[in-house]
Design a protein around this motif. Sequence first.
Motif, PDB file in Angstrom:
ATOM      1  N   TRP A  49       0.824  -1.191   0.000  1.00 27.01           N
ATOM      2  CA  TRP A  49       0.000   0.000   0.000  1.00 27.01           C
ATOM      3  C   TRP A  49       0.870   1.258   0.000  1.00 27.01           C
ATOM      4  O   TRP A  49       0.594   2.207  -0.736  1.00 27.01           O
ATOM      5  N   LEU A  50       1.913   1.265   0.815  1.00 25.17           N
ATOM      6  CA  LEU A  50       2.815   2.420   0.857  1.00 25.17           C
ATOM      7  C   LEU A  50       3.474   2.643  -0.497  1.00 25.17           C
ATOM      8  O   LEU A  50       3.571   3.782  -0.970  1.00 25.17           O
ATOM      9  N   GLU A  51       3.910   1.566  -1.126  1.00 28.58           N
ATOM     10  CA  GLU A  51       4.542   1.670  -2.439  1.00 28.58           C
ATOM     11  C   GLU A  51       3.553   2.190  -3.476  1.00 28.58           C
ATOM     12  O   GLU A  51       3.863   3.106  -4.246  1.00 28.58           O
ATOM     13  N   ASP A  52       2.337   1.634  -3.489  1.00 30.05           N
ATOM     14  CA  ASP A  52       1.327   2.032  -4.481  1.00 30.05           C
ATOM     15  C   ASP A  52       0.828   3.458  -4.284  1.00 30.05           C
ATOM     16  O   ASP A  52       0.381   4.093  -5.235  1.00 30.05           O
ATOM     17  N   ASN A  53       0.882   3.957  -3.069  1.00 30.16           N
ATOM     18  CA  ASN A  53       0.288   5.262  -2.776  1.00 30.16           C
ATOM     19  C   ASN A  53       1.287   6.362  -2.465  1.00 30.16           C
ATOM     20  O   ASN A  53       0.885   7.489  -2.181  1.00 30.16           O
ATOM     21  N   LYS A  54       2.567   6.051  -2.545  1.00 31.57           N
ATOM     22  CA  LYS A  54       3.585   7.038  -2.188  1.00 31.57           C
ATOM     23  C   LYS A  54       3.431   8.338  -2.978  1.00 31.57           C
ATOM     24  O   LYS A  54       3.516   9.430  -2.420  1.00 31.57           O
ATOM     25  N   SER A  55       3.166   8.228  -4.262  1.00 30.43           N
ATOM     26  CA  SER A  55       3.051   9.431  -5.091  1.00 30.43           C
ATOM     27  C   SER A  55       1.766  10.213  -4.815  1.00 30.43           C
ATOM     28  O   SER A  55       1.670  11.389  -5.145  1.00 30.43           O
ATOM     29  N   LYS A  56       0.778   9.581  -4.193  1.00 29.79           N
ATOM     30  CA  LYS A  56      -0.500  10.233  -3.906  1.00 29.79           C
ATOM     31  C   LYS A  56      -0.508  10.914  -2.544  1.00 29.79           C
ATOM     32  O   LYS A  56      -1.411  11.680  -2.237  1.00 29.79           O
ATOM     33  N   LEU A  57       0.484  10.601  -1.721  1.00 29.73           N
ATOM     34  CA  LEU A  57       0.521  11.110  -0.355  1.00 29.73           C
ATOM     35  C   LEU A  57       1.523  12.246  -0.212  1.00 29.73           C
ATOM     36  O   LEU A  57       2.550  12.256  -0.881  1.00 29.73           O
ATOM     37  N   TYR A  62       2.856  10.189   4.221  1.00 29.76           N
ATOM     38  CA  TYR A  62       3.645   8.975   3.987  1.00 29.76           C
ATOM     39  C   TYR A  62       4.433   8.610   5.246  1.00 29.76           C
ATOM     40  O   TYR A  62       4.433   7.450   5.663  1.00 29.76           O
ATOM     41  N   ASN A  63       5.088   9.585   5.850  1.00 26.91           N
ATOM     42  CA  ASN A  63       5.871   9.330   7.065  1.00 26.91           C
ATOM     43  C   ASN A  63       4.991   8.822   8.203  1.00 26.91           C
ATOM     44  O   ASN A  63       5.387   7.925   8.961  1.00 26.91           O
ATOM     45  N   ARG A  64       3.801   9.377   8.310  1.00 26.28           N
ATOM     46  CA  ARG A  64       2.869   8.959   9.367  1.00 26.28           C
ATOM     47  C   ARG A  64       2.457   7.498   9.160  1.00 26.28           C
ATOM     48  O   ARG A  64       2.500   6.692  10.101  1.00 26.28           O
ATOM     49  N   TYR A  65       2.084   7.144   7.932  1.00 23.37           N
ATOM     50  CA  TYR A  65       1.697   5.754   7.652  1.00 23.37           C
ATOM     51  C   TYR A  65       2.884   4.803   7.776  1.00 23.37           C
ATOM     52  O   TYR A  65       2.738   3.681   8.253  1.00 23.37           O
ATOM     53  N   PHE A  66       4.055   5.254   7.376  1.00 24.69           N
ATOM     54  CA  PHE A  66       5.253   4.423   7.503  1.00 24.69           C
ATOM     55  C   PHE A  66       5.534   4.142   8.984  1.00 24.69           C
ATOM     56  O   PHE A  66       5.815   2.993   9.375  1.00 24.69           O
ATOM     57  N   HIS A  67       5.437   5.190   9.801  1.00 22.83           N
ATOM     58  CA  HIS A  67       5.659   5.029  11.247  1.00 22.83           C
ATOM     59  C   HIS A  67       4.589   4.110  11.852  1.00 22.83           C
ATOM     60  O   HIS A  67       4.887   3.253  12.694  1.00 22.83           O
ATOM     61  N   GLN A  68       3.361   4.277  11.405  1.00 25.93           N
ATOM     62  CA  GLN A  68       2.284   3.420  11.890  1.00 25.93           C
ATOM     63  C   GLN A  68       2.582   1.950  11.555  1.00 25.93           C
ATOM     64  O   GLN A  68       2.381   1.068  12.387  1.00 25.93           O
TER      65      GLN A  68
END
Length: 136
Positions: A49-57, A62-68
Amino acid sequence: MMEDLVKQFEELAKSQDMESIVETMMQQLLSKEVLHEPMKEIGERYPKWLEDNKSKLSQEEYNRYFHQHELIRDLNVVYDTEPGNFNKIIELMQKMQECGQPPNDIVKELAPDFDISALGQLSPEMYDSQHNCCIV
């Protein structure tokens, strides 16, 4: 009669017994048996999900979701190695909540009928820091 019931409930809420009941309930709700499998499934979906949505965030999102995701991985390690460490589980769950809700896409994959936006977050003020339990 209603006043008597309210008074009885207030007395029960003040008692040590109520604290232990709430703490026991929280331990059961946050137990490995209840949460480990869903947390593993959510954690497994984050990298893609992070890879697919990195450009949309935004970078902040992105950092918040990565930390989560890191916190979910840490929680799963605790479930695997120290499933009875309730204080650590509470600490990680609070930190996860500070990151906001998980991505709705991931939740929808796991539970299509579940609307995460309808849920309120538990705030840190709801936790009794002295006893590390949720105050309901």
